[in-house]
Enzyme design. Structure first.
Site, PDB file in Angstrom:
ATOM      1  N   ARG A 180      55.595  87.714 -67.831  1.00  0.00           N
ATOM      2  CA  ARG A 180      54.497  88.252 -67.015  1.00  0.00           C
ATOM      3  C   ARG A 180      53.634  89.189 -67.846  1.00  0.00           C
ATOM      4  O   ARG A 180      53.163  88.792 -68.900  1.00  0.00           O
ATOM      5  CB  ARG A 180      55.055  88.980 -65.793  1.00  0.00           C
ATOM      6  CG  ARG A 180      54.795  88.237 -64.512  1.00  0.00           C
ATOM      7  CD  ARG A 180      55.345  88.996 -63.332  1.00  0.00           C
ATOM      8  NE  ARG A 180      56.305  88.179 -62.623  1.00  0.00           N
ATOM      9  CZ  ARG A 180      55.974  87.247 -61.740  1.00  0.00           C
ATOM     10  NH1 ARG A 180      54.713  87.036 -61.459  1.00  0.00           N
ATOM     11  NH2 ARG A 180      56.894  86.525 -61.137  1.00  0.00           N
ATOM     12  N   ASP A 231      62.201  89.077 -67.468  1.00  0.00           N
ATOM     13  CA  ASP A 231      61.076  89.836 -68.031  1.00  0.00           C
ATOM     14  C   ASP A 231      61.510  91.199 -68.583  1.00  0.00           C
ATOM     15  O   ASP A 231      60.803  91.793 -69.385  1.00  0.00           O
ATOM     16  CB  ASP A 231      59.993  90.052 -66.973  1.00  0.00           C
ATOM     17  CG  ASP A 231      59.473  88.738 -66.411  1.00  0.00           C
ATOM     18  OD1 ASP A 231      59.673  87.704 -67.070  1.00  0.00           O
ATOM     19  OD2 ASP A 231      58.886  88.747 -65.320  1.00  0.00           O
ATOM     20  N   ARG A 239      60.696  83.864 -53.113  1.00  0.00           N
ATOM     21  CA  ARG A 239      59.758  84.996 -53.073  1.00  0.00           C
ATOM     22  C   ARG A 239      59.191  84.978 -51.662  1.00  0.00           C
ATOM     23  O   ARG A 239      58.402  84.105 -51.327  1.00  0.00           O
ATOM     24  CB  ARG A 239      58.660  84.826 -54.125  1.00  0.00           C
ATOM     25  CG  ARG A 239      59.205  84.881 -55.546  1.00  0.00           C
ATOM     26  CD  ARG A 239      58.078  85.060 -56.566  1.00  0.00           C
ATOM     27  NE  ARG A 239      58.625  85.345 -57.874  1.00  0.00           N
ATOM     28  CZ  ARG A 239      58.714  84.467 -58.870  1.00  0.00           C
ATOM     29  NH1 ARG A 239      58.288  83.238 -58.696  1.00  0.00           N
ATOM     30  NH2 ARG A 239      59.233  84.822 -60.022  1.00  0.00           N
ATOM     31  N   SER A 240      59.623  85.915 -50.837  1.00  0.00           N
ATOM     32  CA  SER A 240      59.322  85.831 -49.410  1.00  0.00           C
ATOM     33  C   SER A 240      58.127  86.698 -49.032  1.00  0.00           C
ATOM     34  O   SER A 240      58.103  87.894 -49.293  1.00  0.00           O
ATOM     35  CB  SER A 240      60.551  86.284 -48.612  1.00  0.00           C
ATOM     36  OG  SER A 240      60.255  86.352 -47.244  1.00  0.00           O
ATOM     37  N   GLY A 260      64.131  91.968 -58.467  1.00  0.00           N
ATOM     38  CA  GLY A 260      63.268  92.895 -59.200  1.00  0.00           C
ATOM     39  C   GLY A 260      62.850  94.068 -58.328  1.00  0.00           C
ATOM     40  O   GLY A 260      63.286  94.179 -57.177  1.00  0.00           O
ATOM     41  N   ASP A 261      61.985  94.933 -58.870  1.00  0.00           N
ATOM     42  CA  ASP A 261      61.653  96.149 -58.118  1.00  0.00           C
ATOM     43  C   ASP A 261      60.899  95.856 -56.818  1.00  0.00           C
ATOM     44  O   ASP A 261      61.042  96.579 -55.836  1.00  0.00           O
ATOM     45  CB  ASP A 261      60.937  97.186 -58.982  1.00  0.00           C
ATOM     46  CG  ASP A 261      59.800  96.601 -59.792  1.00  0.00           C
ATOM     47  OD1 ASP A 261      59.558  95.381 -59.680  1.00  0.00           O
ATOM     48  OD2 ASP A 261      59.157  97.349 -60.528  1.00  0.00           O
ATOM     49  N   GLY A 262      60.124  94.771 -56.786  1.00  0.00           N
ATOM     50  CA  GLY A 262      59.448  94.392 -55.542  1.00  0.00           C
ATOM     51  C   GLY A 262      60.474  94.083 -54.456  1.00  0.00           C
ATOM     52  O   GLY A 262      60.330  94.503 -53.298  1.00  0.00           O
ATOM     53  N   THR A 303      65.936  90.115 -63.899  1.00  0.00           N
ATOM     54  CA  THR A 303      64.717  89.358 -64.251  1.00  0.00           C
ATOM     55  C   THR A 303      64.697  89.164 -65.756  1.00  0.00           C
ATOM     56  O   THR A 303      65.009  90.097 -66.509  1.00  0.00           O
ATOM     57  CB  THR A 303      63.418  90.074 -63.818  1.00  0.00           C
ATOM     58  OG1 THR A 303      62.305  89.458 -64.505  1.00  0.00           O
ATOM     59  CG2 THR A 303      63.397  91.560 -64.150  1.00  0.00           C
ATOM     60  N   GLU A 320      52.966  85.472 -72.556  1.00  0.00           N
ATOM     61  CA  GLU A 320      52.176  84.649 -71.626  1.00  0.00           C
ATOM     62  C   GLU A 320      50.963  85.380 -71.053  1.00  0.00           C
ATOM     63  O   GLU A 320      50.052  84.756 -70.523  1.00  0.00           O
ATOM     64  CB  GLU A 320      53.045  84.100 -70.493  1.00  0.00           C
ATOM     65  CG  GLU A 320      53.535  85.131 -69.495  1.00  0.00           C
ATOM     66  CD  GLU A 320      54.274  84.504 -68.303  1.00  0.00           C
ATOM     67  OE1 GLU A 320      54.090  83.324 -68.018  1.00  0.00           O
ATOM     68  OE2 GLU A 320      55.054  85.240 -67.661  1.00  0.00           O
ATOM     69  N   GLY A 363      62.485  85.476 -59.190  1.00  0.00           N
ATOM     70  CA  GLY A 363      62.837  84.496 -60.229  1.00  0.00           C
ATOM     71  C   GLY A 363      64.333  84.517 -60.510  1.00  0.00           C
ATOM     72  O   GLY A 363      64.917  85.581 -60.678  1.00  0.00           O
ATOM     73  N   ASP A 385      61.409  94.021 -67.160  1.00  0.00           N
ATOM     74  CA  ASP A 385      60.259  94.923 -66.931  1.00  0.00           C
ATOM     75  C   ASP A 385      60.480  95.872 -65.760  1.00  0.00           C
ATOM     76  O   ASP A 385      59.532  96.239 -65.065  1.00  0.00           O
ATOM     77  CB  ASP A 385      58.987  94.091 -66.714  1.00  0.00           C
ATOM     78  CG  ASP A 385      59.080  93.216 -65.461  1.00  0.00           C
ATOM     79  OD1 ASP A 385      60.179  93.092 -64.879  1.00  0.00           O
ATOM     80  OD2 ASP A 385      58.047  92.649 -65.064  1.00  0.00           O
TER      81      ASP A 385
HETATM   82  O1  F6P Z   1      59.521  86.960 -63.354  1.00  0.00           O
HETATM   83  C1  F6P Z   1      60.144  85.911 -63.997  1.00  0.00           C
HETATM   84  C2  F6P Z   1      59.150  84.865 -64.395  1.00  0.00           C
HETATM   85  O2  F6P Z   1      59.851  83.825 -65.038  1.00  0.00           O
HETATM   86  C3  F6P Z   1      57.981  85.347 -65.253  1.00  0.00           C
HETATM   87  O3  F6P Z   1      58.317  85.495 -66.608  1.00  0.00           O
HETATM   88  C4  F6P Z   1      56.969  84.274 -65.031  1.00  0.00           C
HETATM   89  O4  F6P Z   1      55.657  84.752 -65.234  1.00  0.00           O
HETATM   90  C5  F6P Z   1      57.201  83.929 -63.579  1.00  0.00           C
HETATM   91  O5  F6P Z   1      58.523  84.335 -63.260  1.00  0.00           O
HETATM   92  C6  F6P Z   1      57.065  82.463 -63.262  1.00  0.00           C
HETATM   93  O6  F6P Z   1      57.179  82.323 -61.890  1.00  0.00           O
HETATM   94  P1  F6P Z   1      57.407  80.942 -61.164  1.00  0.00           P
HETATM   95  O7  F6P Z   1      58.830  80.514 -61.424  1.00  0.00           O
HETATM   96  O8  F6P Z   1      57.157  81.216 -59.741  1.00  0.00           O
HETATM   97  O9  F6P Z   1      56.459  79.960 -61.780  1.00  0.00           O
END
Ligand code: F6P
Length: 326
Positions: free
Chosen positions: A173, A129, A73-74, A103-105, A127, A224, A12, A131
């Site tokens: 998340r 988040d 996101r690959s 992020g950590d992933g 991120t 969320e 993200g 997190d």
């Molecule tokens: O990890 C960042 C984030 O914005 C989260 O808060 C959310 O759940 C997710 O990405 C949304 O992902 P996407 O942009 O793929 O819909």
């Protein structure tokens, strides 16, 4: 190897990535290195969307959210065969150092890549988040909190005009950080996050008493990961308040990067480049107790992220129904 260094964004996007790209280009030139952009994250690494960057590429981008070089996101990068192609692409450009905003992933993938290819990397936690275990701060969080604050302030205007309960859903998340900080700093009556277990029904007596004493609208901030619809229904059924749900969604990822995120982008990138030049080959730059420090992915991913205990204690005092002011 030539003196070439690359940067990419993974996962993200966050506001703060563009200021980071600007600092990256300028600081790389300061050190006599040629900066490269990898477009579209690990996907671009595999597809060889790698190009030299210059001052023109980063002119004016400090004010913009998102990332000029794109992100992804690959799934392919999880496969060794694609990582081998990615390594070959970097080698063909003479790049042996890489900065990864993600992020950590994303860092876990980079760690494998480093062991297979020998290409050094430094990860910058990014991120909204917030997190990622091992760092108190991830790039982009402050801007996201600012966006949420503005949104709740504006929702408050209409909530107060209509005697309604507003349930505001934030991103994050499975992490309640954005919701918790936003609820505290926006003066919400309710904050529901996965880290604090509470039952909305337990607010009934307290809120009825507050309504009798003049409270005529409510703001509830819900992460969320939880069920906003249930909360909105509860206000209608149990308190007789017309309710509305406002899902803030992806506006939380955008916006003009805050001063703090611009500064953190500047510092994260500066220390990341310094670390790579000093020979640190596979580290993540973390920010804990107001200091920058370097950790391995194993240290970062050792535990799942846990919300700051002090913040959680304060939140319990503020939001548990048993502490509700009658
Ligand atoms: O990890 C960042 C984030 O914005 C989260 O808060 C959310 O759940 C997710 O990405 C949304 O992902 P996407 O942009 O793929 O819909």
């Amino acid at each position: 190897m030539k003196n070439n260094i690359a940067i990419l964004c993974s996962g993200g996007d966050v506001s703060g990535m563009n200021p980071a790209l600007k600092r990256f280009v300028e600081y790389a030139f300061t050190h006599g290195m040629q900066p490269y952009f990898v477009h579209n994250g690990y996907e671009g690494l595999i597809d060889n969307h790698i190009a030299p960057a210059n001052y023109h590429d980063v002119a004016g981008i400090i004010t913009r959210g998102g990332t000029k070089i794109g992100s992804s996101r690959s799934m392919r990068f999880k496969e060794a065969s694609y990582r081998a192609i990615a390594a070959e692409n970097l080698r063909s450009h003479g790049i042996d150092k890489l900065i990864v905003l993600g992020g950590d992933g994303s860092f876990r993938g980079m760690e494998r890549f480093y062991h297979e290819s020998g290409i050094a990397f430094c990860g910058i936690p990014s991120t909204i988040d917030n997190d990622i275990n091992g760092t108190d701060y991830c790039l982009g969080v402050d801007t996201a909190l600012g966006v949420i604050k503005d949104a709740i302030d504006q929702i408050r205007d209409t909530a107060s005009s209509f005697r309604r309960a507003f349930v505001i859903e934030t991103m994050g998340r499975n992490c309640g950080y954005l919701a918790l900080v936003s609820a505290i700093t926006s003066g919400a009556e309710v904050c529901l996050i996965p880290e604090i277990s509470l039952d909305i029904h337990d607010y009934k007596g307290c809120f009825q008493s507050q309504i009798a004493k003049g409270r005529d609208y409510f703001i509830a901030v819900v992460s969320e990961a939880l069920n906003s619809a249930e909360v909105a229904q509860w206000f209608a059924d149990e308190l007789g308040f017309e309710s509305r749900i406002s899902v803030l969604g992806h506006i939380q990822r955008g916006g003009n990067p805050s001063v703090y995120d611009r500064l953190m982008a500047y510092k994260f990138v500066t220390y990341a480049i310094d670390a790579l030049l000093e020979g640190k080959s596979h580290s993540i730059i973390c920010y804990t107790q107001s200091h920058f420090n370097f950790k391995t992915i194993d240290e970062v991913a050792l535990h799942p992220y846990q919300l700051d205990q002090e913040l959680l204690t304060l939140a319990r005092e503020q939001f548990l129904p048993s502490h509700c002011q009658m």
